[in-house]
Design a protein around this motif. Structure first.
Motif, PDB file in Angstrom:
ATOM      1  N   LEU A  27     -32.313 -69.906  35.900  1.00  0.00           N
ATOM      2  CA  LEU A  27     -32.855 -69.776  37.393  1.00  0.00           C
ATOM      3  C   LEU A  27     -33.998 -69.030  37.971  1.00  0.00           C
ATOM      4  N   LEU A  28     -34.544 -68.504  37.066  1.00  0.00           N
ATOM      5  CA  LEU A  28     -36.217 -67.882  37.705  1.00  0.00           C
ATOM      6  C   LEU A  28     -37.152 -68.783  36.850  1.00  0.00           C
ATOM      7  N   LEU A  29     -36.836 -68.891  35.513  1.00  0.00           N
ATOM      8  CA  LEU A  29     -37.808 -69.661  34.977  1.00  0.00           C
ATOM      9  C   LEU A  29     -37.915 -71.014  35.524  1.00  0.00           C
ATOM     10  N   ALA A  30     -36.890 -71.579  36.056  1.00  0.00           N
ATOM     11  CA  ALA A  30     -36.521 -73.363  36.698  1.00  0.00           C
ATOM     12  C   ALA A  30     -37.463 -73.060  38.024  1.00  0.00           C
ATOM     13  N   LEU A  31     -37.037 -71.845  38.432  1.00  0.00           N
ATOM     14  CA  LEU A  31     -37.632 -72.147  40.223  1.00  0.00           C
ATOM     15  C   LEU A  31     -39.577 -71.530  39.623  1.00  0.00           C
ATOM     16  N   GLY A  32     -39.936 -71.235  39.136  1.00  0.00           N
ATOM     17  CA  GLY A  32     -40.794 -70.479  38.602  1.00  0.00           C
ATOM     18  C   GLY A  32     -42.257 -72.287  38.801  1.00  0.00           C
ATOM     19  N   THR A  37     -44.770 -76.677  40.595  1.00  0.00           N
ATOM     20  CA  THR A  37     -45.326 -78.231  40.258  1.00  0.00           C
ATOM     21  C   THR A  37     -45.379 -78.411  41.328  1.00  0.00           C
ATOM     22  N   ASP A  38     -44.668 -77.443  42.775  1.00  0.00           N
ATOM     23  CA  ASP A  38     -45.544 -78.326  44.054  1.00  0.00           C
ATOM     24  C   ASP A  38     -46.468 -77.626  44.934  1.00  0.00           C
ATOM     25  N   ALA A  39     -46.629 -76.595  43.733  1.00  0.00           N
ATOM     26  CA  ALA A  39     -48.211 -76.471  44.412  1.00  0.00           C
ATOM     27  C   ALA A  39     -49.629 -76.926  43.604  1.00  0.00           C
ATOM     28  N   LEU A  40     -48.845 -77.252  42.300  1.00  0.00           N
ATOM     29  CA  LEU A  40     -50.357 -78.406  41.631  1.00  0.00           C
ATOM     30  C   LEU A  40     -50.650 -79.086  42.169  1.00  0.00           C
ATOM     31  N   THR A  41     -48.808 -79.726  43.153  1.00  0.00           N
ATOM     32  CA  THR A  41     -49.683 -81.505  44.239  1.00  0.00           C
ATOM     33  C   THR A  41     -49.429 -81.462  45.221  1.00  0.00           C
ATOM     34  N   MET A  42     -49.859 -80.681  45.341  1.00  0.00           N
ATOM     35  CA  MET A  42     -49.615 -80.064  47.248  1.00  0.00           C
ATOM     36  C   MET A  42     -51.043 -80.989  47.043  1.00  0.00           C
ATOM     37  N   ALA A  60     -49.295 -67.559  43.135  1.00  0.00           N
ATOM     38  CA  ALA A  60     -49.046 -66.560  42.679  1.00  0.00           C
ATOM     39  C   ALA A  60     -47.759 -66.060  42.263  1.00  0.00           C
ATOM     40  N   VAL A  61     -47.004 -66.971  43.953  1.00  0.00           N
ATOM     41  CA  VAL A  61     -44.966 -66.359  43.263  1.00  0.00           C
ATOM     42  C   VAL A  61     -44.915 -67.557  41.917  1.00  0.00           C
ATOM     43  N   GLY A  62     -45.125 -68.024  41.787  1.00  0.00           N
ATOM     44  CA  GLY A  62     -44.701 -69.177  40.485  1.00  0.00           C
ATOM     45  C   GLY A  62     -44.659 -68.905  39.840  1.00  0.00           C
ATOM     46  N   GLY A  63     -45.953 -68.359  39.752  1.00  0.00           N
ATOM     47  CA  GLY A  63     -46.979 -67.453  38.347  1.00  0.00           C
ATOM     48  C   GLY A  63     -45.890 -65.894  38.175  1.00  0.00           C
ATOM     49  N   GLY A  64     -46.072 -65.533  39.314  1.00  0.00           N
ATOM     50  CA  GLY A  64     -45.564 -64.350  38.881  1.00  0.00           C
ATOM     51  C   GLY A  64     -43.640 -64.588  38.603  1.00  0.00           C
ATOM     52  N   LEU A  65     -43.171 -65.431  38.923  1.00  0.00           N
ATOM     53  CA  LEU A  65     -41.129 -66.623  38.620  1.00  0.00           C
ATOM     54  C   LEU A  65     -41.542 -65.903  36.828  1.00  0.00           C
ATOM     55  N   LEU A  66     -42.500 -67.067  36.223  1.00  0.00           N
ATOM     56  CA  LEU A  66     -42.505 -67.211  35.071  1.00  0.00           C
ATOM     57  C   LEU A  66     -41.832 -65.837  34.117  1.00  0.00           C
TER      58      LEU A  66
END
Length: 175
Positions: A27-32, A37-42, A60-66
């Protein structure tokens, strides 16, 4: 012959039961991945005002989640297990309080619907007051005042200090 076919599946179930925390890792991996993806396509305005743009925090949040997902998976695969806190005061034998959950969900949805026509200060005050009421506070002399002040301060911080435009509603024209 049927015993042989049952042994591997029983072993697999036992392994999955012993490593159930891997579901949280997934779940954390999918959320990250979703956040990255959302941040990079913003769609970003290239004329930003400072060195930190709107992509910084989501990246930062996405990387932290990963990173957390990978570290947790490694810990689980090495035999780490989550333990219940000794000081936890939740009685798992009691049923869920669905009345409170339903009230909170209704208050949250009501605030989401009201934020555009009534403005953030009104919707936020109703959200804060309604949440306090749903969670058991019955101080009708104090709670609405705290909710109004908290909502106005939140509105001011985001709208004026941080530059995040929030709907002010009809009351902001008066104030």
């Amino acid at each position: 012959m049927s015993l042989r076919t049952q042994e591997p599946s029983a072993g697999r179930r036992s392994w999955l039961r012993d490593h159930s925390e891997l579901g949280v890792c997934g779940l954390l991996l999918a959320l990250g991945v979703l956040v990255l993806t959302d941040a990079l396509t913003m769609d970003v305005d290239l004329t930003q005002r400072g060195p930190v743009g709107p992509r910084t925090v989501p990246l930062a949040v996405g990387g932290g989640l990963l990173v957390i997902a990978v570290l947790l998976a490694v810990d689980v695969l090495r035999g780490g297990r989550g333990r219940a806190e000794g000081g936890e005061d939740v009685d798992l034998t009691e049923p869920a309080d669905w009345r409170t959950v339903t009230l909170l969900a209704g208050i949250f949805l009501g605030a989401a619907v009201l934020i555009e026509p009534a403005g953030f200060p009104v919707a936020g005050a109703l959200l804060f007051w309604g949440a306090a009421f749903a969670l058991g506070s019955r101080r009708l002399d104090r709670d609405p005042l705290i909710a109004a002040v908290l909502s106005l301060v939140t509105y001011g911080v985001f709208d004026q200090l941080l530059g995040v435009p929030l709907p002010g509603g009809p009351l902001m024209g008066v104030l």
